[in-house]
Design a protein around this motif. Sequence first.
Motif, PDB file in Angstrom:
ATOM      1  N   VAL A  43      65.830  46.010  29.929  1.00  0.00           N
ATOM      2  CA  VAL A  43      66.170  45.654  28.357  1.00  0.00           C
ATOM      3  C   VAL A  43      66.435  47.206  27.795  1.00  0.00           C
ATOM      4  O   VAL A  43      67.278  47.371  27.543  1.00  0.00           O
ATOM      5  CB  VAL A  43      65.139  44.940  27.955  1.00  0.00           C
ATOM      6  N   TRP A  44      65.332  47.805  28.316  1.00  0.00           N
ATOM      7  CA  TRP A  44      65.368  49.347  27.771  1.00  0.00           C
ATOM      8  C   TRP A  44      66.319  50.235  28.054  1.00  0.00           C
ATOM      9  O   TRP A  44      67.331  50.935  27.355  1.00  0.00           O
ATOM     10  CB  TRP A  44      63.953  49.913  27.975  1.00  0.00           C
ATOM     11  N   ALA A  45      66.696  50.127  29.362  1.00  0.00           N
ATOM     12  CA  ALA A  45      67.874  51.081  29.949  1.00  0.00           C
ATOM     13  C   ALA A  45      68.919  50.530  29.417  1.00  0.00           C
ATOM     14  O   ALA A  45      70.013  51.309  29.181  1.00  0.00           O
ATOM     15  CB  ALA A  45      67.738  50.707  31.722  1.00  0.00           C
ATOM     16  N   LYS A  46      69.160  49.157  29.215  1.00  0.00           N
ATOM     17  CA  LYS A  46      70.715  48.719  28.857  1.00  0.00           C
ATOM     18  C   LYS A  46      70.968  49.357  27.382  1.00  0.00           C
ATOM     19  O   LYS A  46      72.018  49.637  27.096  1.00  0.00           O
ATOM     20  CB  LYS A  46      70.484  47.264  28.820  1.00  0.00           C
ATOM     21  N   ALA A  47      69.763  49.475  26.771  1.00  0.00           N
ATOM     22  CA  ALA A  47      69.885  49.858  25.261  1.00  0.00           C
ATOM     23  C   ALA A  47      70.104  51.531  25.269  1.00  0.00           C
ATOM     24  O   ALA A  47      70.270  52.014  24.097  1.00  0.00           O
ATOM     25  CB  ALA A  47      68.997  49.306  24.564  1.00  0.00           C
ATOM     26  N   ASN A  48      69.344  52.223  25.970  1.00  0.00           N
ATOM     27  CA  ASN A  48      68.933  53.521  25.837  1.00  0.00           C
ATOM     28  C   ASN A  48      69.600  54.568  26.959  1.00  0.00           C
ATOM     29  O   ASN A  48      69.365  55.645  26.732  1.00  0.00           O
ATOM     30  CB  ASN A  48      67.735  53.627  25.581  1.00  0.00           C
ATOM     31  N   ALA A  49      69.772  53.927  28.126  1.00  0.00           N
ATOM     32  CA  ALA A  49      70.293  54.864  29.277  1.00  0.00           C
ATOM     33  C   ALA A  49      71.375  55.904  28.804  1.00  0.00           C
ATOM     34  O   ALA A  49      71.410  57.136  29.316  1.00  0.00           O
ATOM     35  CB  ALA A  49      70.733  54.027  30.226  1.00  0.00           C
TER      36      ALA A  49
ATOM     37  N   LEU B 174      64.963  60.582  31.253  1.00  0.00           N
ATOM     38  CA  LEU B 174      65.030  59.007  31.185  1.00  0.00           C
ATOM     39  C   LEU B 174      63.898  58.324  31.380  1.00  0.00           C
ATOM     40  O   LEU B 174      63.410  57.392  30.489  1.00  0.00           O
ATOM     41  CB  LEU B 174      66.111  58.454  32.288  1.00  0.00           C
ATOM     42  N   PHE B 175      63.013  58.522  32.604  1.00  0.00           N
ATOM     43  CA  PHE B 175      62.069  57.789  32.607  1.00  0.00           C
ATOM     44  C   PHE B 175      60.663  58.312  31.666  1.00  0.00           C
ATOM     45  O   PHE B 175      60.012  57.488  31.321  1.00  0.00           O
ATOM     46  CB  PHE B 175      61.379  58.303  34.053  1.00  0.00           C
ATOM     47  N   ALA B 176      60.966  59.539  31.198  1.00  0.00           N
ATOM     48  CA  ALA B 176      59.990  59.855  30.385  1.00  0.00           C
ATOM     49  C   ALA B 176      60.259  59.248  28.793  1.00  0.00           C
ATOM     50  O   ALA B 176      59.307  58.870  27.996  1.00  0.00           O
ATOM     51  CB  ALA B 176      60.060  61.445  30.072  1.00  0.00           C
ATOM     52  N   GLY B 177      61.627  59.044  28.619  1.00  0.00           N
ATOM     53  CA  GLY B 177      61.853  58.624  27.269  1.00  0.00           C
ATOM     54  C   GLY B 177      61.328  56.930  27.304  1.00  0.00           C
ATOM     55  O   GLY B 177      60.894  56.538  26.498  1.00  0.00           O
ATOM     56  N   ALA B 178      61.643  56.203  28.516  1.00  0.00           N
ATOM     57  CA  ALA B 178      61.058  54.870  28.546  1.00  0.00           C
ATOM     58  C   ALA B 178      59.558  54.863  28.517  1.00  0.00           C
ATOM     59  O   ALA B 178      59.279  53.935  27.779  1.00  0.00           O
ATOM     60  CB  ALA B 178      61.296  54.358  30.221  1.00  0.00           C
ATOM     61  N   ALA B 179      58.844  55.841  29.030  1.00  0.00           N
ATOM     62  CA  ALA B 179      57.327  55.867  29.205  1.00  0.00           C
ATOM     63  C   ALA B 179      57.051  56.037  27.702  1.00  0.00           C
ATOM     64  O   ALA B 179      56.268  55.378  27.025  1.00  0.00           O
ATOM     65  CB  ALA B 179      56.863  57.031  30.001  1.00  0.00           C
TER      66      ALA B 179
END
Length: 289
Positions: free
Chosen positions: A225-231, A146-151
Amino acid sequence: MCHSHNSGPSRRSFTALLAAGVGTTALAACTPGSQVASPAAAPSPSGSQAATPTPAVATTTAVPAPAASEAPSSGAPPSKAPPSGALSQKYSLSDPASQWVIVNKHRPLTPLQFVPPDLVQPHVQLAVSGEAALLNSTTAAAAEKLFAGAASAGVTMTLASGYRSFRTQTATYNGYVDSRGQASADTASARPGFSEHQTGWAFDIGDGGGACSFQPCFAEQPAAVWAKANAFKYGFVVRYPWMLHEITGYYYEPWHLRFVGVEAATDMANRGIGTLEEYFGLEAAPSYL
């Protein structure tokens, strides 16, 4: 979750705003988190126990809206029924070692002092240390992705509060009771044994810039914002969605993520189901029995 931090408006003030009919825009700026950390820098109250101040945030739904191709063709609202077939029988809803365990104000952990046997520290950017930097091994592995995806999307996310032991939650909750009385404490902190943070399946996130941690404005930070859309793509759901506190028992916490697996998280997102209670056909748990 974050039911144990302090840094935003009280739930009482939030309730007053609702009663007054304040619009969602205003509420978005003062929705307390369902978890508040103890007066100092305690973990979050509800299942999400954070190790810093806590408040909730305001925005819209906690799960991404279904894609046009996935929306019901009839125009009817999304089905809010439990998963069917093999998926519905995949994991226990009561075993704390199960990724589908449901912990809320009606469903305490069994045993109450459960300790995950496989706690590890994920290789992600940490904003905390000690037990709060730990997750169970399955959640830790998913969190790293998850964190890598956000990065990769240019978003820096931090682990702001992970595992919280029964002992830590007891100290946090008792601190609230001593300072506010039990009725008020129950709106700000999860009772010992009733917190998702104790399972190792949930954690709170922070934004790389450190802004708005456990505060309503966190909903507008890049990490939220990113987590809400992609988590959901990584198996996580925002456990306490906006305006669904009458079901979950906690106000909106855009920082509290819960691992349920990619299949279930994606199914919920595609069907527009915001809470685990609705998804698994369980009763709402707005308050303790």
